[in-house]
Design a protein around this motif. Sequence first.
Motif, PDB file in Angstrom:
ATOM      1  N   ALA A 245       4.826  11.742   0.862  1.00 57.82           N
ATOM      2  CA  ALA A 245       5.323  10.672   1.724  1.00 57.82           C
ATOM      3  C   ALA A 245       6.848  10.741   1.815  1.00 57.82           C
ATOM      4  O   ALA A 245       7.415  10.629   2.904  1.00 57.82           O
ATOM      5  CB  ALA A 245       4.878   9.314   1.186  1.00 57.82           C
TER       6      ALA A 245
ATOM      7  N   VAL B   3       7.730   8.893   5.389  1.00 61.08           N
ATOM      8  CA  VAL B   3       6.824   7.800   5.759  1.00 61.08           C
ATOM      9  C   VAL B   3       6.463   7.051   4.478  1.00 61.08           C
ATOM     10  O   VAL B   3       6.721   7.537   3.373  1.00 61.08           O
ATOM     11  CB  VAL B   3       5.533   8.304   6.456  1.00 61.08           C
ATOM     12  N   SER B   4       5.857   5.874   4.635  1.00 57.58           N
ATOM     13  CA  SER B   4       5.489   5.103   3.448  1.00 57.58           C
ATOM     14  C   SER B   4       4.311   5.781   2.744  1.00 57.58           C
ATOM     15  O   SER B   4       3.555   6.536   3.358  1.00 57.58           O
ATOM     16  CB  SER B   4       5.111   3.677   3.843  1.00 57.58           C
TER      17      SER B   4
ATOM     18  N   THR C  11       1.013   4.942   4.392  1.00 59.07           N
ATOM     19  CA  THR C  11       0.767   5.716   5.620  1.00 59.07           C
ATOM     20  C   THR C  11       0.272   7.110   5.270  1.00 59.07           C
ATOM     21  O   THR C  11      -0.681   7.623   5.871  1.00 59.07           O
ATOM     22  CB  THR C  11       2.066   5.817   6.446  1.00 59.07           C
TER      23      THR C  11
END
Lengths: 433, 241
Positions: free
Chosen positions: A151, A156-157, A160
């Motif tokens: 991630a 991105v988180s 996600t």
Amino acid sequence: MSGDAVTEAVDRAFREEWGRVVATLIRRTGDWDLAEECVAEAFAEALRSWPRAGVPQRPGAWLTTVAGNRAVDRLRRRARGERLLAQSAAELLTHAQAVEERVDELVAPEGEIADDRLRLIFTCCHVALPLEARVALTLRMLCGLSTAQIARAFLVSEATMAKRLTRAKHKIAAAGIPYRVPDAHLLPARTGGVLAVLYLMFNEGYAASAGDELIRTALCDEAIRLARLLHLLMPDEPEVMGLLALLLLQHSRRDARLDAGGELITLGRQDRSRWHAQEVSEGLELLEAALALRAPGNYQLQAAIAACHARAASARLTDWPQIAALYELLQEFNGSPVVTLNRAVALSMSGDPQAAASLLARLHAEGTLESYHLLHATDAELLRSSGRLEDARAALTRAIELAPTPAERRLLVRRNADLGGAPQAPGGGCGSP
Amino acid sequence: MNYLLFICSSEPTPAEEIAVMQREVEGWVTEMDGRGVRLLGAPLQGPGAAVTVRVRDGETLLSDGPFAETKEHIAGFDVIDCADLDEAIEVASKHPVAWFKSIEIRPFAPGLELGPQAPAFARDEWAEGQAHCLMMCVDGIPGPPAQEAQIMRDGLAWAADLRERGLQVLGHPLEHRETATTVRVRNGETLVTDGPFAETAEFIAGLDVISGASLQEAISAAAAHPLARVHRVEVRPFWKM
């Protein structure tokens, strides 16, 4: 055996064996989640048992056996649960048979020793999966990177990324994406995606986009090993040769990239006698063979650029105009703004700061690289050479703020100090040993 | 594994493309039937012939047209049986519609069984105006578990009733659209993308084909389906070739 030594052995086994054991377990169980969980349990078991029993001679075989036994346990336990829920005798029989067949497969002795990782990589890189999922899945399944690490690498988180990985694994199972190396007629078309994944994997090891571990040699070795396997499988594929050449040429510099204190040394200041000559010559030979096939591509051009550095006896003798020309060609194959940024650097080095400045202006106007530290570091370099020291320091300060790793931050802080700027980065954590 | 190929078209289609597709499709059917890959399939009448059915507060609401207005629309389908997705992609890429338009490959949920009308339908033995496709359109947002379970039970009873009445060709849920793969062939190159042929708010979660019933009977059947109470069912007649 000391705790440290065992931890180190487990870490090494994790780097070297994770992907291999996962790949084998997937082949034998057909269940990606089950495979991943059982291999993770095998590593946890190693941490418990190796301090007592010692590190096994073949850690990979030990881990495969333990993970395989876990899989058998879980399949049997699952079957018991299903038996309780099964409504009819026929259903019960079907379940029992299916489970026993899988257990039989699991406990059957290994026949030929195939490298399941190639099978795994072609499946992870299948065209029916979205590109970002292919890369993430390969890093997770083959390299054992955690969801959090992946991630971070893709900005991105974690939630996600977890969703992306789950979705990809679900599609592999539900849509029937086969677990195999594609047939000969499909092989060339499916190779591009695999190359992209290997390149990203190598870069993850080479640049370590986050964290302190600067050169994750195992990751680079893994990418090179898989690239070699691909080359063996597709000996006439110029882009496979190009990628392998590129990786070898970059990897050859690994010992010269760090000083005694573990600090990054830029290409221009590296001691070239510390480059691995064997890898350089192998890379150059591969590149030559690839270019002789007269089908240029992204990786061959990048390898050609790396070759310009490899051939230069000293930084001063680098053929920058040739490098700038190669970057211009590369733009036809690779639309990344980072290519434009590198071309700007090459133009600046070949004594054309105006052309460089106009490319940088274009990049700022596009805005996609605004949070990329090297855009601002390049600005600073250009500003410095035109004597605008105040502006150069401001650009470097921005670059320092954006640097993704402490080592890169420290490199930029040193450069800032050379310009008479503040010796300490804001919140840089430079005090850590 | 069983897959549904959604044959997707768009307007306008140049006459020469139509000519190529019409000329080549027979060869594809012959090859795939011969290989035992294609189980059945047929072209649908255009979206203008679609009726979308909803039931709210016990009242059946009909609207003309397909469930979603998209540039591309579903022009037909085929049910195939393949070893894996690679074979399904190969089969889809040989379909002449893929050369100009798109084909979406969607896996069926496991356990596809064909209904009593399937053999006759596969042989194209059905009367004009008597075969219809019922597309179950959902928004993918799960309802309360009790409601979902009720829909599942009622749906199974609904399908069993159609089978008993001897009308069912096919009725089976599809895997979620996140498992879809879309195939296009351009300049001889097979282009594969993740996802359905069109991103729409609603998507087709299952497909029922009935034969031996008029449009009015097909609409009544659609209205009796539990999904019509919370979602929508698009009814579309087949083309008789």
